[in-house]
Design an enzyme around this catalytic site. Structure first.
Site, short mmCIF file in Angstrom:
data_model
loop_
_atom_site.label_atom_id
_atom_site.label_comp_id
_atom_site.label_asym_id
_atom_site.label_seq_id
_atom_site.Cartn_x
_atom_site.Cartn_y
_atom_site.Cartn_z
N GLU B 60 -41.08 25.16 12.88
CA GLU B 60 -41.02 25.05 14.57
C GLU B 60 -42.25 25.78 15.01
O GLU B 60 -42.52 25.01 16.34
CB GLU B 60 -39.78 25.74 14.69
CG GLU B 60 -38.37 25.32 14.35
CD GLU B 60 -38.11 25.29 13.08
OE1 GLU B 60 -38.75 25.89 12.16
OE2 GLU B 60 -37.18 24.73 12.70
N HIS B 129 -26.25 30.08 14.45
CA HIS B 129 -26.32 28.77 14.81
C HIS B 129 -25.34 28.51 15.97
O HIS B 129 -24.85 27.63 16.43
CB HIS B 129 -25.60 27.94 13.71
CG HIS B 129 -26.62 27.37 12.66
ND1 HIS B 129 -27.39 28.44 11.96
CD2 HIS B 129 -26.96 26.30 12.21
CE1 HIS B 129 -28.29 27.71 11.05
NE2 HIS B 129 -27.96 26.55 11.20
C1 LIG Z 1 -35.72 27.60 11.18
C2 LIG Z 1 -34.68 26.38 10.85
N1 LIG Z 1 -34.97 25.21 11.24
C3 LIG Z 1 -34.03 24.30 10.97
C4 LIG Z 1 -32.83 24.64 10.58
C5 LIG Z 1 -31.80 23.40 10.23
N2 LIG Z 1 -31.76 23.22 8.70
C6 LIG Z 1 -30.59 23.78 7.99
S1 LIG Z 1 -30.70 23.48 6.41
C7 LIG Z 1 -32.17 22.60 6.79
C8 LIG Z 1 -32.71 22.07 5.48
C9 LIG Z 1 -33.25 23.03 4.53
O1 LIG Z 1 -33.38 22.18 3.32
P1 LIG Z 1 -33.76 23.05 1.98
O2 LIG Z 1 -34.68 24.14 2.11
O3 LIG Z 1 -34.27 22.15 0.94
O4 LIG Z 1 -32.48 23.73 1.35
P2 LIG Z 1 -31.01 22.75 1.14
O5 LIG Z 1 -30.30 22.44 2.24
O6 LIG Z 1 -31.54 21.61 0.41
O7 LIG Z 1 -30.42 23.87 -0.05
C10 LIG Z 1 -32.57 22.35 8.07
C11 LIG Z 1 -33.73 21.86 8.31
C12 LIG Z 1 -32.38 25.81 10.20
N3 LIG Z 1 -31.55 26.16 9.70
N4 LIG Z 1 -33.34 26.96 10.27
#
Ligand SMILES: Cc1ncc(C[n+]2csc(CCOP(=O)(O)OP(=O)(O)O)c2C)c(N)n1
Ligand SMILES: [Mg+2]
Lengths: 331, 343
Positions: B60, B129
């Site tokens: 971000e 959230h």
């Molecule tokens: C700073 C931030 N940006 C965006 C999000 C939205 N978001 C939630 S989970 C996620 C993906 C994360 O993927 P990963 O780190 O691969 O973990 P996984 O869900 O696959 O376990 C995103 C972009 C967030 N929670 N926090």
């Protein structure tokens, strides 16, 4: 120096323990899926079904005095680190007896008594926090290590590099565990990085990074054990990238293989790499496997039923508790 | 006129603007996936290609700076965050760079950047959230802050934000996405800094924006059955703020409750209350009252979550207390929240 405690586990014992932890995670989450349509769990759920070997292998290699930090996808590590199952279900139900008193929900599990310090729903946000915990361990000359769990998406954040750089600089006793399940929500690693090997992302900073099969629990256990030994000896941080698979949709109880973001082979590939089946393959070679497995499953089911029952029977928090714990009492 | 929901109205504004101006592009996590940020970017990759509509790494802070740089160099980026909570990560670039640019360099250049973010409240979203961060950004000179409530405002204000040469933040509330309303056949910009009178009344003024305007309407209907006519002023545009419309309503009613979808401390409600005290004190027949989230962290537990958020019932009760009246004993199902979830 005393021998590391895990070496005292015979591989037979170890494999059964890994199997038990993985089954407990899978069956607990299966229970969550069953309950979800009733709306008793009004909290977004991110399931770790398919990724059980990472949680089980890593946590079994840790001592209970070692501290871990996780993400919103936290049921697996909560269970594997030894968190109380009743308190987890209570937390999902938003009950007073929940591990975070019903305030955190599924995304914010914690069990400090067994070393799960907490889970964050802001991607990457606990990587520096875990690093700071390791700094404290070093300053206080504690022999514990810290483990930071995060997904393949978290390495996109600048704070990941800032933290890792500091950990290397100070030789901190921390193991970074990246659960690479191929997707950050619906976005592939290759859509976010030219370098698809996340373990290599950190090598330029001077951190040892290795990629391993994250669906093979004994492999996870062994590689994590080595990393812990290094970190505990004061030889600095390690980055472990475990390749694994998320079976369910990013958030929610369903599956979404039909959606365009999935590779057509994902479904088949996932079941071929089922960490529990892999473990069974090893255990089946031993005498009395099916009898023992049956008993184990009954035992776990019983534990889960009791945990759910505990959650169902527990009261909701009192309305005054809305104002509790905003600040800690001064000590 | 066409009828569409809030998300569709946003999508139509994006589509329309991008067709008119090839310097506009959209970036953000998930803007290109099948969920398309609650449908607001659906089909836009197909229409405009991946150069103009693209997913980003989860970065971000960096991506906000990249958007600012592109804006300085002639592009018009629209950066989308599915939760407002993620704006904290972009804070440095928004507050120290985008907000400052025009002034710091004596008007040499400006940053035509639009940041859309969604307030995630629905159910069980918890601490990280669910936040509604409009007030934080109102505090910082150099930013414009919008909080559209209806589909037509979502459409018209987004177009205005895109046309504006400055950084503009738009806060869209998740619970507004199901609202259906009339929008013009040809999407047109609405003026910034113009409040909307949602309902006329002479007994008191409810200043309420975003989802709180919806709850206030429910409260006002209920109050009307009990002989109280509340006027609802929805600021819609927080920076610039339509001071005149707010003050004119207070001049008429003499009683005000300011209701925000966020915390009250140093918040939008505090700012509007201060405005009324500074410029309309002589109109007041009673002290101003404010409602917002309880001054704690958003809990997941259902009963606590229900007590955490302001709602129609609380607004009605506050209004009656202000008038020295008791809450009627008759049941009031119309005051209840109907959101079924999941989110
Ligand atoms: C700073 C931030 N940006 C965006 C999000 C939205 N978001 C939630 S989970 C996620 C993906 C994360 O993927 P990963 O780190 O691969 O973990 P996984 O869900 O696959 O376990 C995103 C972009 C967030 N929670 N926090
Ligand atoms: Mg992932």
């Amino acid at each position: 120096m005393k021998a590391p405690f895990y070496s005292s586990l015979s591989s037979g014992m170890r494999d059964w323990k890994l199997y038990r932890l993985m089954l407990k995670i899978r069956m607990s989450e299966q229970k969550i899926i069953d309950i979800y349509p009733s709306d008793k769990i009004q909290s977004p759920i991110h399931l770790s079904i398919g990724q059980e070997a990472v949680a089980a292998g890593v946590c079994l290699a840790l001592k209970s005095s070692d501290r871990i930090y996780g993400t919103y996808r936290g049921h697996g590590i909560y269970i594997a680190k030894g968190g109380d199952l009743g308190k987890m279900f209570s937390e999902l139900y938003g009950k007073e007896t929940g591990c975070s008193r019903g305030k955190g929900g599924s995304m914010h599990l914690s069990a400090p008594e067994v070393g799960l310090v907490g889970c964050s729903a802001i991607v990457g946000s606990f990587i520096p926090v875990a690093t700071g915990d390791a700094l404290a361990a070093q300053m206080r000359k504690d022999s514990r290590v810290v483990c930071s769990f995060f997904g393949d998406g978290a390495v996109d954040e600048g704070v990941f590099f800032e933290s890792v750089n500091f950990a290397i600089l100070k030789n901190l006793p921390i193991v970074y565990v990246c659960e690479n399940n191929g997707y950050a929500i619906h976005s592939k690693v290759l859509d976010r990085h030219k370098q698809p090997s996340l373990a290599r992302l950190v090598s330029g900073l001077g951190l040892i990074g290795k990629r391993h099969d994250g669906n093979d629990a004994p492999v996870v256990f062994k590689t994590m054990s080595q990393a812990i030994t290094q970190a505990r000896k004061g030889k600095g941080p390690v980055f472990l990238e475990y390749m694994t698979n998320r079976w369910h949709e990013h958030v929610g109880p369903g599956t979404d293989y039909q959606e365009s973001y999935h590779s057509p082979k994902d479904k088949e590939n996932n079941s071929r790499n089922d960490p529990i089946k892999k473990m069974e393959k090893i255990l089946k070679k031993r005498k009395g496997f099916s009898l023992r497995a049956d008993i184990l499953k009954k035992e776990i089911q019983n534990e889960i039923d009791q945990a759910v029952n505990f959650a169902e029977k527990s009261p909701f928090p009192s309305l005054q508790s809305l104002y509790h714990d905003l600040y800690a009492e001064s000590r | 006129m066409k009828r569409m929901n809030y998300g569709q109205a946003i999508r139509s504004a994006l589509l329309h603007s991008m067709e008119q101006d090839s310097s506009i592009f959209i970036m953000g996590i998930g803007v290109d996936d099948h969920k398309a940020v609650f449908g607001t970017t659906a089909g836009l990759v197909g229409r405009f290609g991946r150069n103009r509509v693209f997913d980003t790494p989860i970065s971000e802070s960096g991506m906000t700076g990249i958007a600012i740089g592109a804006a300085l160099a002639g592009m018009k980026p629209i950066h989308i965050h599915i939760r407002s909570d993620f704006l904290y990560l972009a804070m440095d670039q928004i507050a120290n760079i985008a907000a400052k640019w025009s002034s710091m360099f004596g008007g040499n250049a400006s940053v035509p950047l639009v940041i859309r973010s969604i307030v995630g409240r629905s159910w069980g979203q918890g601490a990280q959230h669910s936040q509604s961060l409009q007030s934080l950004f109102m505090h910082i000179p150099g930013l414009k802050v919008l909080m559209p409530t209806t589909p037509s405002e979502a459409q018209g204000l987004l177009i205005a934000a895109i046309q504006d040469p400055n950084p503009v933040l738009i806060f869209e509330h998740r619970l507004l996405y199901d609202i259906i309303g009339d929008v013009p056949d040809t999407p047109t910009a609405l003026p910034l800094g113009r409040a909307i009178i949602r309902r006329k009344g002479s007994d008191m003024t409810l200043v309420a924006g975003s989802y709180m305007a919806v709850e206030s309407l429910k409260a006002a209907e209920f109050l009307s059955k009990h002989g109280v006519e509340a006027e609802i002023v929805d600021p819609v545009s927080l920076v610039p703020l339509d001071e005149n419309r707010i003050l004119a309503s207070v001049a008429k009613t003499g009683r005000v409750i300011v209701i925000d979808s966020s915390w009250t401390t140093c918040g939008m409600s505090a700012e509007i209350a201060a405005l009324i005290v500074e410029k309309g004190f002589h109109f007041l027949k009673a002290p101003i009252r404010r409602l917002g989230m309880q001054p704690v962290v958003c809990p997941v537990s259902k009963p606590l979550e229900a007590a955490f958020y302001p709602n129609a019932k609380l607004i009605a009760a506050e209004a009656l207390t202000m008038l020295g009246r008791d809450f009627p004993k008759t049941p009031a199902p119309e005051l209840l929240n109907t959101f079924k979830g999941p989110f």
